[in-house]
Every structure is written in structure tokens, then in C-alpha cells.
Design a protein around this motif. Structure first.
Motif, PDB file in Angstrom:
ATOM      1  N   LEU A   1      53.415  60.908  48.388  1.00  0.00           N
ATOM      2  CA  LEU A   1      52.395  59.907  48.084  1.00  0.00           C
ATOM      3  C   LEU A   1      52.993  58.506  48.196  1.00  0.00           C
ATOM      4  O   LEU A   1      54.151  58.289  47.853  1.00  0.00           O
ATOM      5  CB  LEU A   1      51.843  60.122  46.678  1.00  0.00           C
ATOM      6  CG  LEU A   1      51.049  61.409  46.459  1.00  0.00           C
ATOM      7  CD1 LEU A   1      50.623  61.508  44.997  1.00  0.00           C
ATOM      8  CD2 LEU A   1      49.851  61.474  47.367  1.00  0.00           C
ATOM      9  N   ASP A   2      52.193  57.546  48.670  1.00  0.00           N
ATOM     10  CA  ASP A   2      52.658  56.176  48.870  1.00  0.00           C
ATOM     11  C   ASP A   2      51.702  55.208  48.166  1.00  0.00           C
ATOM     12  O   ASP A   2      50.801  54.652  48.784  1.00  0.00           O
ATOM     13  CB  ASP A   2      52.736  55.880  50.368  1.00  0.00           C
ATOM     14  CG  ASP A   2      53.321  54.527  50.685  1.00  0.00           C
ATOM     15  OD1 ASP A   2      53.796  53.837  49.757  1.00  0.00           O
ATOM     16  OD2 ASP A   2      53.302  54.138  51.865  1.00  0.00           O
ATOM     17  N   PRO A   3      51.864  55.003  46.843  1.00  0.00           N
ATOM     18  CA  PRO A   3      50.943  54.126  46.124  1.00  0.00           C
ATOM     19  C   PRO A   3      50.999  52.675  46.602  1.00  0.00           C
ATOM     20  O   PRO A   3      49.987  51.980  46.583  1.00  0.00           O
ATOM     21  CB  PRO A   3      51.372  54.249  44.658  1.00  0.00           C
ATOM     22  CG  PRO A   3      52.713  54.875  44.671  1.00  0.00           C
ATOM     23  CD  PRO A   3      52.850  55.616  45.956  1.00  0.00           C
ATOM     24  N   GLN A   4      52.154  52.200  47.048  1.00  0.00           N
ATOM     25  CA  GLN A   4      52.232  50.835  47.569  1.00  0.00           C
ATOM     26  C   GLN A   4      51.425  50.708  48.852  1.00  0.00           C
ATOM     27  O   GLN A   4      50.746  49.703  49.078  1.00  0.00           O
ATOM     28  CB  GLN A   4      53.680  50.436  47.815  1.00  0.00           C
ATOM     29  CG  GLN A   4      54.471  50.242  46.541  1.00  0.00           C
ATOM     30  CD  GLN A   4      55.920  49.920  46.824  1.00  0.00           C
ATOM     31  OE1 GLN A   4      56.510  50.469  47.757  1.00  0.00           O
ATOM     32  NE2 GLN A   4      56.489  49.051  46.012  1.00  0.00           N
ATOM     33  N   GLY A   5      51.485  51.729  49.695  1.00  0.00           N
ATOM     34  CA  GLY A   5      50.703  51.719  50.928  1.00  0.00           C
ATOM     35  C   GLY A   5      49.210  51.720  50.639  1.00  0.00           C
ATOM     36  O   GLY A   5      48.436  51.031  51.304  1.00  0.00           O
ATOM     37  N   LYS A   6      48.800  52.480  49.613  1.00  0.00           N
ATOM     38  CA  LYS A   6      47.379  52.491  49.241  1.00  0.00           C
ATOM     39  C   LYS A   6      46.934  51.131  48.730  1.00  0.00           C
ATOM     40  O   LYS A   6      45.821  50.689  49.007  1.00  0.00           O
ATOM     41  CB  LYS A   6      47.120  53.565  48.194  1.00  0.00           C
ATOM     42  CG  LYS A   6      47.191  54.974  48.750  1.00  0.00           C
ATOM     43  CD  LYS A   6      46.490  55.938  47.825  1.00  0.00           C
ATOM     44  CE  LYS A   6      46.512  57.332  48.372  1.00  0.00           C
ATOM     45  NZ  LYS A   6      45.673  57.525  49.533  1.00  0.00           N
ATOM     46  N   ALA A   7      47.797  50.442  47.976  1.00  0.00           N
ATOM     47  CA  ALA A   7      47.463  49.105  47.471  1.00  0.00           C
ATOM     48  C   ALA A   7      47.315  48.118  48.628  1.00  0.00           C
ATOM     49  O   ALA A   7      46.387  47.303  48.651  1.00  0.00           O
ATOM     50  CB  ALA A   7      48.528  48.627  46.501  1.00  0.00           C
ATOM     51  N   VAL A   8      48.191  48.201  49.601  1.00  0.00           N
ATOM     52  CA  VAL A   8      48.099  47.322  50.768  1.00  0.00           C
ATOM     53  C   VAL A   8      46.832  47.639  51.555  1.00  0.00           C
ATOM     54  O   VAL A   8      46.113  46.731  51.993  1.00  0.00           O
ATOM     55  CB  VAL A   8      49.352  47.464  51.659  1.00  0.00           C
ATOM     56  CG1 VAL A   8      49.179  46.732  52.976  1.00  0.00           C
ATOM     57  CG2 VAL A   8      50.580  46.949  50.928  1.00  0.00           C
ATOM     58  N   ALA A   9      46.528  48.927  51.729  1.00  0.00           N
ATOM     59  CA  ALA A   9      45.319  49.323  52.465  1.00  0.00           C
ATOM     60  C   ALA A   9      44.067  48.782  51.777  1.00  0.00           C
ATOM     61  O   ALA A   9      43.116  48.377  52.443  1.00  0.00           O
ATOM     62  CB  ALA A   9      45.249  50.849  52.582  1.00  0.00           C
ATOM     63  N   GLY A  10      44.059  48.764  50.434  1.00  0.00           N
ATOM     64  CA  GLY A  10      42.908  48.232  49.708  1.00  0.00           C
ATOM     65  C   GLY A  10      42.765  46.728  49.850  1.00  0.00           C
ATOM     66  O   GLY A  10      41.659  46.194  49.775  1.00  0.00           O
ATOM     67  N   ALA A  11      43.879  46.025  50.072  1.00  0.00           N
ATOM     68  CA  ALA A  11      43.847  44.566  50.187  1.00  0.00           C
ATOM     69  C   ALA A  11      43.502  44.087  51.596  1.00  0.00           C
ATOM     70  O   ALA A  11      43.010  42.960  51.763  1.00  0.00           O
ATOM     71  CB  ALA A  11      45.191  43.982  49.773  1.00  0.00           C
ATOM     72  N   LEU A  12      43.738  44.899  52.606  1.00  0.00           N
ATOM     73  CA  LEU A  12      43.517  44.457  53.989  1.00  0.00           C
ATOM     74  C   LEU A  12      42.088  43.983  54.266  1.00  0.00           C
ATOM     75  O   LEU A  12      41.911  42.930  54.890  1.00  0.00           O
ATOM     76  CB  LEU A  12      43.927  45.561  54.968  1.00  0.00           C
ATOM     77  CG  LEU A  12      45.429  45.830  55.072  1.00  0.00           C
ATOM     78  CD1 LEU A  12      45.682  47.002  56.007  1.00  0.00           C
ATOM     79  CD2 LEU A  12      46.183  44.607  55.531  1.00  0.00           C
ATOM     80  N   PRO A  13      41.036  44.704  53.824  1.00  0.00           N
ATOM     81  CA  PRO A  13      39.681  44.214  54.097  1.00  0.00           C
ATOM     82  C   PRO A  13      39.402  42.852  53.451  1.00  0.00           C
ATOM     83  O   PRO A  13      38.683  42.033  54.014  1.00  0.00           O
ATOM     84  CB  PRO A  13      38.776  45.293  53.503  1.00  0.00           C
ATOM     85  CG  PRO A  13      39.611  46.527  53.503  1.00  0.00           C
ATOM     86  CD  PRO A  13      41.010  46.048  53.257  1.00  0.00           C
ATOM     87  N   ARG A  14      39.989  42.599  52.296  1.00  0.00           N
ATOM     88  CA  ARG A  14      39.801  41.297  51.648  1.00  0.00           C
ATOM     89  C   ARG A  14      40.462  40.174  52.436  1.00  0.00           C
ATOM     90  O   ARG A  14      40.092  39.009  52.309  1.00  0.00           O
ATOM     91  CB  ARG A  14      40.359  41.328  50.224  1.00  0.00           C
ATOM     92  CG  ARG A  14      39.567  42.255  49.297  1.00  0.00           C
ATOM     93  CD  ARG A  14      39.947  42.082  47.843  1.00  0.00           C
ATOM     94  NE  ARG A  14      41.338  42.383  47.562  1.00  0.00           N
ATOM     95  CZ  ARG A  14      41.811  43.579  47.201  1.00  0.00           C
ATOM     96  NH1 ARG A  14      40.967  44.600  47.079  1.00  0.00           N
ATOM     97  NH2 ARG A  14      43.080  43.760  46.946  1.00  0.00           N
ATOM     98  N   LEU A  15      41.433  40.536  53.265  1.00  0.00           N
ATOM     99  CA  LEU A  15      42.102  39.554  54.121  1.00  0.00           C
ATOM    100  C   LEU A  15      41.447  39.449  55.495  1.00  0.00           C
ATOM    101  O   LEU A  15      41.927  38.725  56.359  1.00  0.00           O
ATOM    102  CB  LEU A  15      43.582  39.932  54.289  1.00  0.00           C
ATOM    103  CG  LEU A  15      44.409  39.927  53.008  1.00  0.00           C
ATOM    104  CD1 LEU A  15      45.778  40.522  53.274  1.00  0.00           C
ATOM    105  CD2 LEU A  15      44.526  38.507  52.479  1.00  0.00           C
ATOM    106  N   GLY A  16      40.357  40.204  55.690  1.00  0.00           N
ATOM    107  CA  GLY A  16      39.643  40.163  56.961  1.00  0.00           C
ATOM    108  C   GLY A  16      40.204  41.106  58.009  1.00  0.00           C
ATOM    109  O   GLY A  16      39.848  41.013  59.174  1.00  0.00           O
TER     110      GLY A  16
END
Length: 46
Positions: free
Chosen positions: A15-30
Motif C-alpha cells: 500500500l502507498d498512502p503517500q501516493g494516494k494523497a498525491v493522487a487526491g491532490a492532483l485534480p485540485r491542481l488541475g
């Protein structure tokens, strides 16, 4: 002496919780359309 680059990534079954956090932030960055994000580390020795 040259430069040595070592990239360390978690195995796909880990499991990669940091990767999931980054994936969740990408749409907010456009940035959309990504289906998977993995976070690793990069070491440069020189």
C-alpha cells in the motif's frame, strides 16, 4: 567519478498512502486523467 542515481519504489503489492494523497491532490491542481500514483525516493550519489 561519475554520478550514481538510485530510485527506490515500493513494490506494487505494498500500500502507498503517500501516493494516494498525491493522487487526491492532483485534480485540485488541475491535473486530471491519472489512474495511479506511486511515491518513491531518488538518491543521487556523486
Amino acid at each position: 567519478m561519475g554520478r550514481i542515481v538510485v530510485e527506490v519504489m515500493p513494490k506494487p503489492e505494498i500500500l502507498d498512502p503517500q501516493g494516494k494523497a498525491v493522487a487526491g491532490a492532483l485534480p485540485r491542481l488541475g491535473l486530471t486523467g491519472f489512474t495511479d500514483v506511486r511515491q518513491g525516493k531518488r538518491f543521487e550519489l556523486g
